[in-house]
Design a protein around this motif. Structure first.
Motif, PDB file in Angstrom:
ATOM      1  N   ASP A  39     -46.437 -15.019 -12.999  1.00 53.96           N
ATOM      2  CA  ASP A  39     -45.774 -15.852 -14.011  1.00 53.96           C
ATOM      3  C   ASP A  39     -46.346 -17.263 -13.910  1.00 53.96           C
ATOM      4  O   ASP A  39     -45.888 -18.081 -13.108  1.00 53.96           O
ATOM      5  CB  ASP A  39     -44.262 -15.854 -13.789  1.00 53.96           C
ATOM      6  N   LYS A  40     -47.349 -17.543 -14.713  1.00 53.20           N
ATOM      7  CA  LYS A  40     -48.051 -18.828 -14.634  1.00 53.20           C
ATOM      8  C   LYS A  40     -47.148 -19.989 -15.028  1.00 53.20           C
ATOM      9  O   LYS A  40     -47.220 -21.079 -14.457  1.00 53.20           O
ATOM     10  CB  LYS A  40     -49.299 -18.795 -15.507  1.00 53.20           C
ATOM     11  N   GLU A  41     -46.289 -19.767 -16.043  1.00 50.04           N
ATOM     12  CA  GLU A  41     -45.382 -20.831 -16.477  1.00 50.04           C
ATOM     13  C   GLU A  41     -44.431 -21.226 -15.354  1.00 50.04           C
ATOM     14  O   GLU A  41     -44.200 -22.419 -15.113  1.00 50.04           O
ATOM     15  CB  GLU A  41     -44.589 -20.392 -17.710  1.00 50.04           C
ATOM     16  N   MET A  42     -43.892 -20.241 -14.653  1.00 52.04           N
ATOM     17  CA  MET A  42     -43.001 -20.527 -13.534  1.00 52.04           C
ATOM     18  C   MET A  42     -43.734 -21.266 -12.425  1.00 52.04           C
ATOM     19  O   MET A  42     -43.204 -22.202 -11.819  1.00 52.04           O
ATOM     20  CB  MET A  42     -42.398 -19.230 -12.980  1.00 52.04           C
TER      21      MET A  42
ATOM     22  N   LYS B  33     -50.593  -5.549  -6.193  1.00 50.41           N
ATOM     23  CA  LYS B  33     -51.936  -5.152  -6.598  1.00 50.41           C
ATOM     24  C   LYS B  33     -52.940  -6.276  -6.332  1.00 50.41           C
ATOM     25  O   LYS B  33     -54.050  -6.045  -5.842  1.00 50.41           O
ATOM     26  CB  LYS B  33     -51.946  -4.762  -8.079  1.00 50.41           C
ATOM     27  N   VAL B  34     -52.556  -7.511  -6.676  1.00 48.70           N
ATOM     28  CA  VAL B  34     -53.420  -8.650  -6.397  1.00 48.70           C
ATOM     29  C   VAL B  34     -53.608  -8.819  -4.891  1.00 48.70           C
ATOM     30  O   VAL B  34     -54.715  -9.108  -4.411  1.00 48.70           O
ATOM     31  CB  VAL B  34     -52.851  -9.935  -7.027  1.00 48.70           C
ATOM     32  N   ALA B  35     -52.523  -8.610  -4.144  1.00 52.03           N
ATOM     33  CA  ALA B  35     -52.610  -8.715  -2.686  1.00 52.03           C
ATOM     34  C   ALA B  35     -53.637  -7.737  -2.128  1.00 52.03           C
ATOM     35  O   ALA B  35     -54.434  -8.078  -1.239  1.00 52.03           O
ATOM     36  CB  ALA B  35     -51.240  -8.469  -2.057  1.00 52.03           C
ATOM     37  N   SER B  36     -53.642  -6.512  -2.664  1.00 47.42           N
ATOM     38  CA  SER B  36     -54.591  -5.510  -2.185  1.00 47.42           C
ATOM     39  C   SER B  36     -56.032  -5.948  -2.433  1.00 47.42           C
ATOM     40  O   SER B  36     -56.912  -5.750  -1.594  1.00 47.42           O
ATOM     41  CB  SER B  36     -54.332  -4.172  -2.882  1.00 47.42           C
ATOM     42  N   VAL B  37     -56.260  -6.563  -3.595  1.00 43.40           N
ATOM     43  CA  VAL B  37     -57.608  -7.056  -3.911  1.00 43.40           C
ATOM     44  C   VAL B  37     -58.064  -8.064  -2.870  1.00 43.40           C
ATOM     45  O   VAL B  37     -59.170  -7.964  -2.320  1.00 43.40           O
ATOM     46  CB  VAL B  37     -57.633  -7.692  -5.317  1.00 43.40           C
ATOM     47  N   PHE B  38     -57.214  -9.038  -2.565  1.00 43.69           N
ATOM     48  CA  PHE B  38     -57.656 -10.118  -1.687  1.00 43.69           C
ATOM     49  C   PHE B  38     -57.624  -9.735  -0.214  1.00 43.69           C
ATOM     50  O   PHE B  38     -58.392 -10.283   0.575  1.00 43.69           O
ATOM     51  CB  PHE B  38     -56.863 -11.388  -1.989  1.00 43.69           C
TER      52      PHE B  38
ATOM     53  N   ASN C 112     -43.257  -6.553 -11.364  1.00 42.26           N
ATOM     54  CA  ASN C 112     -43.015  -6.456  -9.921  1.00 42.26           C
ATOM     55  C   ASN C 112     -44.104  -5.676  -9.195  1.00 42.26           C
ATOM     56  O   ASN C 112     -44.088  -5.564  -7.973  1.00 42.26           O
ATOM     57  CB  ASN C 112     -41.636  -5.838  -9.637  1.00 42.26           C
ATOM     58  N   GLU C 113     -45.078  -5.141  -9.936  1.00 44.72           N
ATOM     59  CA  GLU C 113     -46.201  -4.445  -9.304  1.00 44.72           C
ATOM     60  C   GLU C 113     -47.420  -5.352  -9.131  1.00 44.72           C
ATOM     61  O   GLU C 113     -48.252  -5.103  -8.263  1.00 44.72           O
ATOM     62  CB  GLU C 113     -46.626  -3.235 -10.152  1.00 44.72           C
TER      63      GLU C 113
ATOM     64  N   GLN D  48     -57.489 -13.672 -25.630  1.00 44.75           N
ATOM     65  CA  GLN D  48     -56.855 -14.584 -24.682  1.00 44.75           C
ATOM     66  C   GLN D  48     -55.681 -15.310 -25.331  1.00 44.75           C
ATOM     67  O   GLN D  48     -54.819 -15.829 -24.642  1.00 44.75           O
ATOM     68  CB  GLN D  48     -57.888 -15.600 -24.200  1.00 44.75           C
ATOM     69  N   GLN D  49     -55.657 -15.368 -26.656  1.00 48.74           N
ATOM     70  CA  GLN D  49     -54.582 -16.059 -27.335  1.00 48.74           C
ATOM     71  C   GLN D  49     -53.357 -15.165 -27.513  1.00 48.74           C
ATOM     72  O   GLN D  49     -52.310 -15.614 -27.925  1.00 48.74           O
ATOM     73  CB  GLN D  49     -55.062 -16.538 -28.722  1.00 48.74           C
ATOM     74  N   ASP D  50     -53.511 -13.852 -27.269  1.00 46.14           N
ATOM     75  CA  ASP D  50     -52.414 -12.912 -27.485  1.00 46.14           C
ATOM     76  C   ASP D  50     -52.139 -12.138 -26.210  1.00 46.14           C
ATOM     77  O   ASP D  50     -52.474 -10.958 -26.093  1.00 46.14           O
ATOM     78  CB  ASP D  50     -52.762 -11.937 -28.616  1.00 46.14           C
ATOM     79  N   PRO D  51     -51.565 -12.782 -25.179  1.00 46.95           N
ATOM     80  CA  PRO D  51     -51.334 -12.115 -23.912  1.00 46.95           C
ATOM     81  C   PRO D  51     -50.386 -10.944 -24.072  1.00 46.95           C
ATOM     82  O   PRO D  51     -49.529 -10.933 -24.955  1.00 46.95           O
ATOM     83  CB  PRO D  51     -50.700 -13.220 -23.041  1.00 46.95           C
ATOM     84  N   ILE D  52     -50.556  -9.925 -23.213  1.00 49.91           N
ATOM     85  CA  ILE D  52     -49.750  -8.732 -23.326  1.00 49.91           C
ATOM     86  C   ILE D  52     -48.494  -8.818 -22.471  1.00 49.91           C
ATOM     87  O   ILE D  52     -47.765  -7.853 -22.357  1.00 49.91           O
ATOM     88  CB  ILE D  52     -50.577  -7.473 -22.929  1.00 49.91           C
ATOM     89  N   ASP D  53     -48.237  -9.987 -21.914  1.00 45.95           N
ATOM     90  CA  ASP D  53     -47.029 -10.147 -21.114  1.00 45.95           C
ATOM     91  C   ASP D  53     -45.801  -9.914 -21.987  1.00 45.95           C
ATOM     92  O   ASP D  53     -45.732 -10.322 -23.136  1.00 45.95           O
ATOM     93  CB  ASP D  53     -46.948 -11.568 -20.547  1.00 45.95           C
ATOM     94  N   SER D  54     -44.813  -9.263 -21.433  1.00 45.82           N
ATOM     95  CA  SER D  54     -43.511  -9.123 -22.069  1.00 45.82           C
ATOM     96  C   SER D  54     -42.468  -9.456 -21.018  1.00 45.82           C
ATOM     97  O   SER D  54     -42.785  -9.955 -19.942  1.00 45.82           O
ATOM     98  CB  SER D  54     -43.321  -7.697 -22.606  1.00 45.82           C
ATOM     99  N   GLU D  55     -41.233  -9.135 -21.318  1.00 46.53           N
ATOM    100  CA  GLU D  55     -40.169  -9.462 -20.362  1.00 46.53           C
ATOM    101  C   GLU D  55     -40.370  -8.747 -19.038  1.00 46.53           C
ATOM    102  O   GLU D  55     -40.092  -9.291 -17.975  1.00 46.53           O
ATOM    103  CB  GLU D  55     -38.808  -9.089 -20.962  1.00 46.53           C
ATOM    104  N   ASN D  56     -40.872  -7.515 -19.075  1.00 43.36           N
ATOM    105  CA  ASN D  56     -40.977  -6.710 -17.857  1.00 43.36           C
ATOM    106  C   ASN D  56     -42.400  -6.360 -17.451  1.00 43.36           C
ATOM    107  O   ASN D  56     -42.613  -5.846 -16.361  1.00 43.36           O
ATOM    108  CB  ASN D  56     -40.177  -5.412 -18.030  1.00 43.36           C
TER     109      ASN D  56
END
Length: 263
Positions: free
Chosen positions: A160-163, A36-41, A31-32, A11-19
């Motif tokens: 984007d949690k920070e945003m 994908k989250v929408a489909s889940v809910f 952008n995907e 959890q301390q090393d997120p795999i998020d990058s620029e894209n």
């Protein structure tokens, strides 16, 4: 996936990058993720309340009650229940802010929003509630609008949690407060192991049986493990501008309530 098969992703090393970002344990284009989250809910919306009661053995109601109590809500306040889903917090806030107050139930997912609207209207809660389909990263409200913002079990699904945190900060009034109720990291290792076993061996089967969608509940379990832990999220809130940030572990840290103020 059993707990022994889980990828060793910290959890301390997120795999998020620029894209790219994470969708559960998958790496996907940013952008995907939203679709994908929408489909889940969209899939789980109709059984969401039933599954919440089953998954948490009803304890989610106590977590939400604690959040309401910690909010300091008063009559006349304007409250944003973000990622409010089926409206549990909105229902409680609606009664507490009274006729002079207002509660906006906002969710990015139209299916969840529709279920919430129907449920609250069935309860006769109509006078001081509005419904807005909104992305937490781009909140469609003016600066300094709300006294209180809550986001319960929704932040981990945001791309984007920070945003999103900066967006929440923008629309809070000076003196307003944000409360983030979210699954987190258990404080004790034995609880963590039990929690892992339950999440990856029981929860997807329960989702398959009740909601006819085990895959979505597999994602939800994975998304919890990928969410920042307590201290990391506290730091993210500080970076977004919040002050006097704090958190309270509930149920040994299975869930944490983070709180921050805008001054």
């Amino acid at each position: 996936m059993s707990s022994s098969e889980q990828p060793t992703v910290s959890q301390q090393d997120p795999i998020d990058s620029e894209n790219t970002t994470h969708f559960g344990y998958q790496t996907v284009e940013k952008n995907e993720k939203e679709s994908k989250v929408a489909s889940v809910f969209h899939s789980v919306a109709q059984q969401y309340d039933v599954m919440n009661d089953l998954m948490s053995f009803g304890i989610h109601r106590l977590w939400k009650r604690f959040t309401i109590d910690a909010s300091g809500v008063r009559p006349g306040n304007k409250v944003l229940d973000l990622a409010g889903g089926t409206g549990d917090l909105t229902a409680k806030f609606s009664k507490l802010v009274g006729r002079e107050g207002k509660v906006i139930l906002a969710d990015i997912n139209s299916s969840m929003l529709n279920v919430g609207r129907d449920k609250l209207r069935d309860k006769g809660l109509v006078q001081n509630i509005e419904y807005v389909q909104a992305n937490a990263q781009y909140l469609p409200f003016e600066d300094n609008t709300f006294d209180i913002i809550t986001i319960a079990f929704g932040l981990r699904n945001v791309t984007d949690k920070e945003m999103a945190l900066r967006s929440m900060y923008r629309v809070l009034k000076p003196g307003g407060r944000l409360l983030v109720l979210e699954f987190s990291k258990p404080e004790h290792e034995i609880i963590n192991k039990i929690y892992d076993f339950y999440s990856f061996n029981i929860l997807p089967k329960m989702g398959d049986l009740v909601a006819k969608d085990g895959d979505s509940y597999q994602y939800l379990a994975e998304s919890i493990r990928m969410h920042p832990d307590q201290e990391t999220l506290k730091g993210m809130m500080n970076d977004a501008g919040f002050e006097q940030t704090s958190y309270k572990n509930l149920t040994d840290g299975v869930v944490a309530l983070h709180k921050g103020y805008k001054f």
